[in-house]
Design a protein around this motif. Structure first.
Motif, PDB file in Angstrom:
ATOM      1  N   ILE A  20      35.152  37.201  53.997  1.00  0.00           N
ATOM      2  CA  ILE A  20      34.435  37.435  52.731  1.00  0.00           C
ATOM      3  C   ILE A  20      33.957  36.105  52.165  1.00  0.00           C
ATOM      4  O   ILE A  20      32.825  35.988  51.664  1.00  0.00           O
ATOM      5  CB  ILE A  20      35.334  38.176  51.746  1.00  0.00           C
ATOM      6  CG1 ILE A  20      35.646  39.587  52.261  1.00  0.00           C
ATOM      7  CG2 ILE A  20      34.683  38.255  50.375  1.00  0.00           C
ATOM      8  CD1 ILE A  20      36.611  40.365  51.397  1.00  0.00           C
ATOM      9  N   ALA A  21      34.833  35.100  52.235  1.00  0.00           N
ATOM     10  CA  ALA A  21      34.432  33.784  51.727  1.00  0.00           C
ATOM     11  C   ALA A  21      33.230  33.250  52.493  1.00  0.00           C
ATOM     12  O   ALA A  21      32.276  32.728  51.900  1.00  0.00           O
ATOM     13  CB  ALA A  21      35.607  32.818  51.823  1.00  0.00           C
ATOM     14  N   PHE A  22      33.277  33.376  53.832  1.00  0.00           N
ATOM     15  CA  PHE A  22      32.154  32.884  54.633  1.00  0.00           C
ATOM     16  C   PHE A  22      30.860  33.639  54.309  1.00  0.00           C
ATOM     17  O   PHE A  22      29.778  33.043  54.258  1.00  0.00           O
ATOM     18  CB  PHE A  22      32.479  33.025  56.113  1.00  0.00           C
ATOM     19  CG  PHE A  22      33.404  31.953  56.615  1.00  0.00           C
ATOM     20  CD1 PHE A  22      33.602  30.792  55.894  1.00  0.00           C
ATOM     21  CD2 PHE A  22      34.082  32.103  57.815  1.00  0.00           C
ATOM     22  CE1 PHE A  22      34.451  29.791  56.353  1.00  0.00           C
ATOM     23  CE2 PHE A  22      34.930  31.116  58.285  1.00  0.00           C
ATOM     24  CZ  PHE A  22      35.126  29.956  57.553  1.00  0.00           C
ATOM     25  N   VAL A  23      30.974  34.959  54.102  1.00  0.00           N
ATOM     26  CA  VAL A  23      29.778  35.737  53.788  1.00  0.00           C
ATOM     27  C   VAL A  23      29.179  35.300  52.462  1.00  0.00           C
ATOM     28  O   VAL A  23      27.956  35.087  52.338  1.00  0.00           O
ATOM     29  CB  VAL A  23      30.101  37.244  53.779  1.00  0.00           C
ATOM     30  CG1 VAL A  23      28.933  38.052  53.225  1.00  0.00           C
ATOM     31  CG2 VAL A  23      30.438  37.718  55.184  1.00  0.00           C
ATOM     32  N   LEU A  24      30.064  35.140  51.429  1.00  0.00           N
ATOM     33  CA  LEU A  24      29.564  34.712  50.120  1.00  0.00           C
ATOM     34  C   LEU A  24      28.964  33.321  50.191  1.00  0.00           C
ATOM     35  O   LEU A  24      27.901  33.049  49.611  1.00  0.00           O
ATOM     36  CB  LEU A  24      30.704  34.764  49.094  1.00  0.00           C
ATOM     37  CG  LEU A  24      31.266  36.165  48.789  1.00  0.00           C
ATOM     38  CD1 LEU A  24      32.458  36.063  47.845  1.00  0.00           C
ATOM     39  CD2 LEU A  24      30.185  37.051  48.187  1.00  0.00           C
ATOM     40  N   ILE A  25      29.682  32.435  50.914  1.00  0.00           N
ATOM     41  CA  ILE A  25      29.167  31.064  51.039  1.00  0.00           C
ATOM     42  C   ILE A  25      27.839  31.066  51.800  1.00  0.00           C
ATOM     43  O   ILE A  25      26.895  30.349  51.440  1.00  0.00           O
ATOM     44  CB  ILE A  25      30.210  30.176  51.753  1.00  0.00           C
ATOM     45  CG1 ILE A  25      31.438  30.002  50.847  1.00  0.00           C
ATOM     46  CG2 ILE A  25      29.619  28.826  52.114  1.00  0.00           C
ATOM     47  CD1 ILE A  25      32.608  29.338  51.556  1.00  0.00           C
TER      48      ILE A  25
END
Length: 623
Positions: free
Chosen positions: A13-18
């Motif tokens: 999720i963090a990678f997607v948001l970033i």
């Protein structure tokens, strides 16, 4: 299964948001940079267009026409003018004038000094002009620019061109101006550095915010995962009690509880079904592969006998059956005969001429009569159906009709030494294979019939040609001989030395020959003989065409004569007049000495001799 090497949901999720934030920032940066670069390039293009237009207006077209060599007064005048133009702007790299002749574009006056790098002397060819200059050199009505920058050993430039006009308004050449793009490239690089610096700072903030948001979103899902892991390890009695507060996740937890209840009753049955279907699919796949291979091999065979032997041997090799045979039906359709077999017993049956009546008792006869697949799963135990001493080990048999458009060609007989050897899946594959074999057999039969018909047609044509030329030449032969004295209708060549004779063949019939004697002792080459043979072939075709034309002309004359006689007969008013007209007209035919026409009652005519008693007649002596 080890999952530690995979990233966690929080990390994903963090990678997607970033990634989304970084993609947005990159898109904004790209748009800003593209707009800035486009503005710089448009400004440079507008500037180059103005400079090129002014430079063209300052050119003396009449003087330019007088330039003949480097160093003459007109050359120096134009060179000095263009040198001033180039020095008026430090970013102008080259200013030059050009002409065009049959060989292409060449430089006339370069607005530089001979000692400078890149100087183009008078008459030097422009080997690689730009596409805009090449296409518009002779039709240029105003200033044009090259669509793209170009880079060479002198740097990166943009080129502009304008026509040079004389006092009469005629184009006498083209002036070219090259402006360096180093300044705008430096500005683009500086702007890029600024954007990258801003994006780097924003990227740090995006990463921190992305991980914080991901931890908040993934926390309830992680708790739900822990409960699902217990279920996946086989604890189907476990129920999820810690229901998340999010609606979608709460529904997911309830569905997990329902799933565990269903799995307990389905796992055992599912495993059994999967094993059975896997085995069936594997076997059918292998059978279809074998059937496809057999179809490819048989489709390449044209001889019917070889085709049948190939088919039965391939079916035996690919499927492993005890016996495979092919029966073909006779023309009457009431009897099938074994023409090919793969087993030794089947080959012995072929030697005996084994055949069966269609419609009698038995698997093969029933299949032929009904044009449907017939199967016996334990043939050996039923002596009424089949009891063949040549195939004593048969325990299962299937007979498949070979049909093409509902027309019976024969039967494919397959026997196995295993009881119950043919399942429903086997029958589907074998019926498909039988259809493919039927198509191959029909093709081979049609090919044999076509060859036989063609042979009969060739023989009939040759016979008719022989008869026609026999009638044509039975009275006299036709000979034409060429000598130094001219053409003569006589045959002078015999067995003279150094003579070659080639027959004139027409549809396989020899209707003459061409004989040629050569002066001296030079031998005839194969090329000479091939040429004479080709001439003989063409001569035969041409002569036969003339014969056909003569026959057609003769038939036309005969039909015309009959038509004229019929017309004259129709003008007669009574019987005597008709008889007289008929005798007179027939007597005038070529070669007729005397003609007579008799009319009598049937009782007055002798049927055997044709003699007429008390005739009513008219006679005419031929003229």
């Amino acid at each position: 299964m080890e999952t530690n090497r995979y990233p966690s949901l929080r990390t994903r999720i963090a990678f997607v948001l970033i990634f989304l934030a970084a993609l947005f920032a990159a898109g904004v940066s790209f748009v800003l940079y593209a707009n800035f670069s486009a503005e710089l390039q448009n400004s440079l293009r507008h500037r180059l267009e103005n400079i090129t237009t002014l430079a063209a207006l300052q050119q003396n077209g009449d003087a330019f026409m007088m330039v003949q060599a480097e160093g003459d007064p007109y050359f120096q005048e134009i060179q000095a003018q263009n040198l001033k133009i180039r020095r008026s702007d430090p970013e102008l790299r080259f200013v030059y004038t050009m002409r065009r002749d049959d060989q292409g574009i060449y430089f006339a006056v370069d607005g530089g000094l001979p000692s400078e790098e890149g100087y183009s002397p008078f008459g030097m060819r422009y080997l690689e002009p730009g596409p805009a200059l090449e296409e518009n050199f002779n039709t240029m009505t105003g200033t044009i620019l090259e669509p793209d920058f170009y880079t060479d050993e002198y740097g990166t430039f943009l080129s502009g061109y304008a026509p040079i006009l004389n006092s009469s308004g005629e184009q006498v050449g083209v002036i070219g101006v090259d402006i360096t793009a180093n300044t705008i490239l430096a500005q683009e690089r500086a702007y890029m550095v600024q954007i990258i610096t801003i994006d780097f700072i924003a990227g740090i903030l995006i990463v921190l915010l992305g991980f914080f948001a991901a931890d908040y979103l993934a926390r309830p899902i992680v708790r739900l995962r822990d409960a699902a892991n217990r279920i996946s390890k086989g604890d189907l009695t476990h129920q999820i009690t810690n229901i998340p507060t999010t609606r979608e996740l709460a529904e997911l937890a309830i569905d997990f509880n329902a799933m565990t209840n269903s799995l307990r009753g389905l796992i055992t049955d599912l495993e059994q079904r999967v094993a059975e279907r896997t085995e069936g699919i594997t076997r059918k796949t292998e059978q279809l592969r074998s059937a496809s291979y057999i179809a490819r091999q048989t489709s390449e065979v044209q001889d019917l006998r070889v085709l049948l032997d190939t088919a039965v041997n391939l079916i035996t090799d690919q499927f492993g059956y005890y016996h495979v045979g092919i029966f073909l039906v006779n023309e009457a359709g009431d009897q099938v005969t074994l023409l090919s077999a793969s087993s030794e017993g089947g080959k012995r049956m072929m030697q005996k001429g084994y055949s069966l009546k269609v419609g009698t008792q038995g698997t093969i006869s029933d299949a032929a009569a009904q044009k449907k697949t017939r199967i016996a799963l334990d043939v050996g135990a039923d002596a009424v159906i089949f009891n063949n001493p040549d195939l004593p080990h048969t325990r299962s048999e299937i007979a498949l009709p070979l049909l093409v458009h509902d027309r019976l060609l024969g039967l494919l007989d397959i026997q196995s030494d295993k009881p119950g050897a043919f399942t429903i899946q086997d029958i589907d594959v074998l019926e498909t294979l039988a259809d493919q074999v039927s198509a191959a057999i029909e093709k081979a039969q049609l090919l044999d019939a076509s060859k036989a018909a063609f042979s009969q047609l060739e023989a009939l044509t040759a016979e008719r040609t022989r008869e026609a030329w026999f009638d044509k030449l039975k009275d006299k032969e036709r000979v034409v001989t060429y000598t130094p004295l001219g053409l003569r209708a006589e045959k002078v060549l015999g067995d003279e030395a150094n003579t070659v004779t080639i027959p004139i063949l027409l549809r396989g019939q020899n209707i003459g020959a061409i004989s040629i004697a050569r002066k001296g002792n030079a031998p005839w080459s194969k090329q000479d003989e091939d040429t004479i043979r080709e001439v003989a072939i063409q001569t035969g075709l041409a002569i036969d065409n003339i014969r056909l034309i003569e026959e057609a002309t003769q038939r036309a004359k005969q039909e015309q004569t009959v038509g004229e006689l019929a017309f004259r007969f129709s003008q007669a008013l009574d019987m005597d007049s008709l008889l007289q007209v008929a005798a007179r007209e027939l007597g005038q035919l070529p070669g007729v000495e005397e003609s007579s026409v008799y009319i009598a009652q049937p009782s007055d005519v002798d049927e055997e001799s044709g003699a007429v008693r008390k005739p009513r007649s008219a006679r005419r002596n031929g003229s």
